[in-house]
Design a protein around this motif. Structure first.
Motif, PDB file in Angstrom:
ATOM      1  N   TRP A 244      88.991  78.964  74.677  1.00 52.94           N
ATOM      2  CA  TRP A 244      88.689  77.684  75.242  1.00 52.94           C
ATOM      3  C   TRP A 244      89.384  76.617  74.146  1.00 52.94           C
TER       4      TRP A 244
ATOM      5  N   ARG B 103      95.235  80.789  81.058  1.00 55.26           N
ATOM      6  CA  ARG B 103      95.335  81.399  79.808  1.00 55.26           C
ATOM      7  C   ARG B 103      94.274  81.525  78.993  1.00 55.26           C
ATOM      8  N   ALA B 104      93.393  80.610  78.787  1.00 55.92           N
ATOM      9  CA  ALA B 104      92.276  80.841  77.970  1.00 55.92           C
ATOM     10  C   ALA B 104      91.257  81.932  78.612  1.00 55.92           C
TER      11      ALA B 104
ATOM     12  N   ARG C 270      96.041  73.539  72.136  1.00 55.87           N
ATOM     13  CA  ARG C 270      97.297  73.456  72.617  1.00 55.87           C
ATOM     14  C   ARG C 270      97.621  72.259  73.611  1.00 55.87           C
TER      15      ARG C 270
ATOM     16  N   GLU D 226      96.438  76.144  81.319  1.00 53.28           N
ATOM     17  CA  GLU D 226      95.517  76.486  80.205  1.00 53.28           C
ATOM     18  C   GLU D 226      94.468  77.401  80.271  1.00 53.28           C
TER      19      GLU D 226
ATOM     20  N   GLU E 267      93.107  85.310  77.585  1.00 55.44           N
ATOM     21  CA  GLU E 267      92.906  85.398  76.071  1.00 55.44           C
ATOM     22  C   GLU E 267      91.163  85.948  75.840  1.00 55.44           C
TER      23      GLU E 267
ATOM     24  N   SER F 250      91.175  77.196  71.489  1.00 54.62           N
ATOM     25  CA  SER F 250      92.556  77.478  71.330  1.00 54.62           C
ATOM     26  C   SER F 250      93.307  76.558  72.468  1.00 54.62           C
ATOM     27  N   SER F 251      92.980  76.545  73.671  1.00 55.16           N
ATOM     28  CA  SER F 251      93.617  76.146  74.638  1.00 55.16           C
ATOM     29  C   SER F 251      93.442  74.505  74.493  1.00 55.16           C
TER      30      SER F 251
END
Length: 104
Positions: A94, A30-31, A100, A27, A34, A96-97
């Motif tokens: 962050w 991924r963050a 998730r 994550e 993004e 959004s992570s």
């Protein structure tokens, strides 16, 4: 003699923790990716130099610009309104992570 399944439970908890640690590491990467894309969409663009300079470092878990004026564009000055293009993008990615991870 009393029998328990404590060692089995402990093994399960440790396994879950290892899985969660792996998920957090994924994550974070991924963050950062993004955040970079969000920042590239949000940054004010004249010629595109600042947009093209937005970078991430997955080893150090950071998003950054190397151009000298980037900090002034993000945080502003007495003469320039702040845009927070980099800061807000990192925070939004962050959040959004975190969402998730909480829903896993």
């Amino acid at each position: 003699m009393i029998e328990t399944n404590a060692s089995g439970v402990a093994d399960d908890v440790l396994s879950e923790f290892d899985d969660f640690t792996d998920d957090v590491d994924e994550e974070i990467d991924r963050a950062l990716r993004e955040a970079k894309e969000l920042a590239r969409r949000r940054v004010p663009v004249d010629e595109g130099d600042l947009r093209d300079d937005i970078s991430i470092d997955l080893n150090e878990d950071r998003i950054y610009n190397t151009l000298e004026y980037a900090v002034y564009q993000n945080y502003g000055t007495i003469y320039i309104e702040p845009t927070f293009y980099l800061t807000d993008s990192a925070l939004d990615a962050w959040r959004s992570s975190i969402d998730r991870l909480q829903s896993r």
